[in-house]
Design a protein around this motif. Structure first.
Motif, short mmCIF file in Angstrom:
data_model
loop_
_atom_site.label_atom_id
_atom_site.label_comp_id
_atom_site.label_asym_id
_atom_site.label_seq_id
_atom_site.Cartn_x
_atom_site.Cartn_y
_atom_site.Cartn_z
N GLN A 142 0.88 -1.19 0.00
CA GLN A 142 0.00 0.00 0.00
C GLN A 142 0.91 1.23 0.00
O GLN A 142 1.26 1.75 1.05
CB GLN A 142 -0.90 -0.04 1.25
N HIS A 159 1.95 5.11 -1.79
CA HIS A 159 1.42 6.27 -2.51
C HIS A 159 2.49 7.10 -3.21
O HIS A 159 2.25 8.26 -3.54
CB HIS A 159 0.66 7.18 -1.54
N CYS A 200 -6.16 3.59 -3.79
CA CYS A 200 -7.21 4.53 -3.36
C CYS A 200 -7.86 5.21 -4.56
O CYS A 200 -8.25 6.38 -4.49
CB CYS A 200 -6.64 5.54 -2.37
N TYR A 256 -13.81 9.12 -2.06
CA TYR A 256 -13.45 10.36 -2.74
C TYR A 256 -14.50 10.84 -3.74
O TYR A 256 -15.26 10.04 -4.29
CB TYR A 256 -12.07 10.21 -3.42
N HIS A 270 -10.11 1.46 -0.87
CA HIS A 270 -10.23 2.41 0.23
C HIS A 270 -11.73 2.49 0.53
O HIS A 270 -12.52 2.89 -0.33
CB HIS A 270 -9.67 3.77 -0.22
N HIS A 284 -5.29 0.18 4.19
CA HIS A 284 -5.07 0.87 5.48
C HIS A 284 -6.27 0.71 6.41
O HIS A 284 -6.86 1.70 6.84
CB HIS A 284 -4.74 2.35 5.25
ZN LIG Z 1 -6.65 5.39 0.88
#
Ligand SMILES: [Zn+2]
Length: 524
Positions: free
Chosen positions: A62, A64, A93, A191, A219, A249
């Protein structure tokens, strides 16, 4: 025979056996050639590992680095390599750096990082992987395709349900990316540009992912008061589609929601027992690192950035948002601003301090901060429980992930604060294993290596055995630990002696240098 590297007399945690054992490891041509008693063998470089643990390189499921753009700016990923990470999986995500159906697609990462100065000259995943392979990568990189990125490339700034024709186009782009080596798809259901995806669209994408034996990384829509229905939603998608599901996460935010833990875990456990391939990654910290606008009620941000600012400025909407914020039990005052690229003066300040300065409530201060940063604020929030964190770390379906990105040790001077997990996740986890005895060393290493490799479909890494790629970490069990803090994250972890990536020393503590970058773009 002469090896490139010979690691002598280490205590080997190979990611397979339930007990560590003493052995030598011979490495040549990027591969582990031999494990056992290699007395008398010769090597170009010998690493004495008496009293040290030797483990497979840690795999971060995981990461970013792509959506924070540091993959392009700091491809050496010093903060990750110096904590023993030799492979990262990016594209989480809902967002990735490819494929880009139109320039609009890249806006999906704007919530994390400004795009000013980014040199992005590709469209397809194949082009992206090819260009990235020329970067001096400190660790191996594998990529997922972000659903929001693909969606946004096609739908532009419109926040709505995709049509049947658009879903077909999304799927075509995903399939092309899989053919070019992408290892799966990610959803970021919380999101703005994904909250409106229909269940039909999500299931249809998940089915295609499953048909190609790829991973679905999600996510969740909620990590707070609606965490249980959020889990049920993605588990239904996994069950209907047959996709292998990684929950990103995993955590429960906010003290008033901690009691959902038992129910949440039972949803996961029961699904697993029914045959749903579900697992989750977790980081060993009790402070989350979050895009500030996600604290607003969903209706206030589902229209995207412009709509957020409009809602904040409209008197009626503003009152409704304030009422929502004050009905949340979370301690908004202790939230502190990690980065606000358009307003760096706010970095390090808590919402309570900002509120005091402006002589307004913390709820008002939150909205003012969103306005002052054009919604681009990222914050730290101490809203997680140590006990839940430990339960999740110990859970048989968990693997360890940073949810961070690669940085170097001088990044702070111009970019604000980053979460210490970017520098210390793996060493901190191992120090908890040592100090709090939360599990055996053997189990801990499996959660960072072989189990991660199996879950993510990586065949030739994550284990110490002849024939595996030579990603190897040598560490001192007595001193392993993280020194990175919230106030000063840019600090190197303790206890890592050597990190070997593809058969070459990438980091050696004694020489205190980061070696040649030897990371590769990997595929499944
Ligand atoms: Zn995330």
């Amino acid at each position: 025979m002469t090896f490139d590297i010979l690691i002598r007399n280490g205590n080997v945690l190979d990611g397979i056996a339930d007990k560590a054992y003493s052995a030598d490891i011979g490495i040549s041509g990027g591969m582990i050639k031999s494990v056992g008693n290699l007395r008398g063998a010769r090597a170009v470089q010998t690493i004495p590992a008496d009293g040290l643990f030797v483990a497979p390189g840690f795999i971060d499921p995981q990461n970013h680095s792509d959506s924070y753009l540091t993959l392009l700016e700091i491809p050496s990923m010093d903060s990750l390599v110096t904590q023993g990470i030799t492979t990262i999986i990016v594209g989480h995500c809902g967002t990735s750096l490819a494929p880009l159906a139109s320039p609009e697609a890249l806006k999906s990462i704007q919530k994390w990082h400004s795009l000013v100065g980014a040199n992005i000259n590709w469209q397809t995943y194949a082009e992206y992987a090819k260009i990235l392979s020329h970067y001096p990568l400190g660790a191996n990189v594998m990529g997922l395709v972000g659903h929001a990125t693909v969606r946004r490339g096609l739908l532009g700034d419109q926040v709505r349900t995709a049509t049947v024709e658009e879903i077909a186009m999304i799927e075509k782009m995903l399939l092309d990316s899989f053919d070019a080596g992408a290892i799966g798809v990610s959803f970021g259901l919380v999101y703005a540009h994904e909250v409106n995806s229909s269940k039909q669209e999500l299931v249809s994408v998940a089915k295609m992912t499953a048909a190609r034996d790829k991973i679905l990384s999600v996510h969740l829509r909620s990590e707070g008061s609606a965490v249980v229905p959020a889990l049920q939603e993605v588990i239904e998608i996994a069950q209907e589609s047959g996709a292998s599901l990684k929950i990103s996460h995993f955590k429960i935010r906010g003290q008033k929601n901690y009691h959902y833990l038992e129910e949440a875990l039972s949803v996961i456990d029961r699904a697993y027992q029914r045959g749903v391939n579900v697992f989750f990654d977790v980081y060993p910290y009790t402070t989350s690192w979050t895009v500030l606008y996600t604290y607003l009620p969903k209706w206030a941000y589902e229209g995207g950035r412009k709509a957020i600012l409009q809602n904040i400025n409209d008197r009626t909407s503003r009152q409704k948002i304030l009422a929502h914020l004050s009905s949340q039990e979370s301690n908004l005052g202790s939230i502190f601003i990690a980065t606000s690229e358009t307003n760096p003066g706010l970095t390090g300040k808590t919402l309570a301090q900002i509120a005091a300065n402006q002589e307004v409530s913390v709820e008002e201060a939150l909205l003012n901060t969103l306005e002052a940063t054009a919604t681009h604020a990222i914050v730290f929030d101490r809203n997680l429980s140590e006990e839940i964190m430990t339960t999740l770390l110990k859970h048989p379906l968990s693997i360890i992930g940073t949810d961070g990105a690669g940085y170097d040790f001088s990044y702070s001077s111009f970019h604000g604060l980053v979460h210490p997990r970017c520098f210390g996740t793996m060493p901190r986890f191992l120090s908890l294993v040592r100090d709090k005895k939360i599990m055996s060393w053997e189990e801990a290493v499996k959660k960072m290596t072989s189990r991660t490799a199996d879950k993510m479909g990586i065949k030739n890494r994550g284990r110490i055995a002849a024939g595996m790629a030579a990603d190897v970490v040598v560490f001192d069990p007595h001193s392993i630990g993280s020194r990175a803090t919230y106030e000063n994250p840019y600090q190197q972890a303790d206890g890592l002696s050597y990190v070997i990536v593809n058969g070459r020393v990438s980091f050696a503590y004694r020489e205190s240098v980061v070696g040649v970058p030897t990371g590769l773009i990997l595929r499944t």
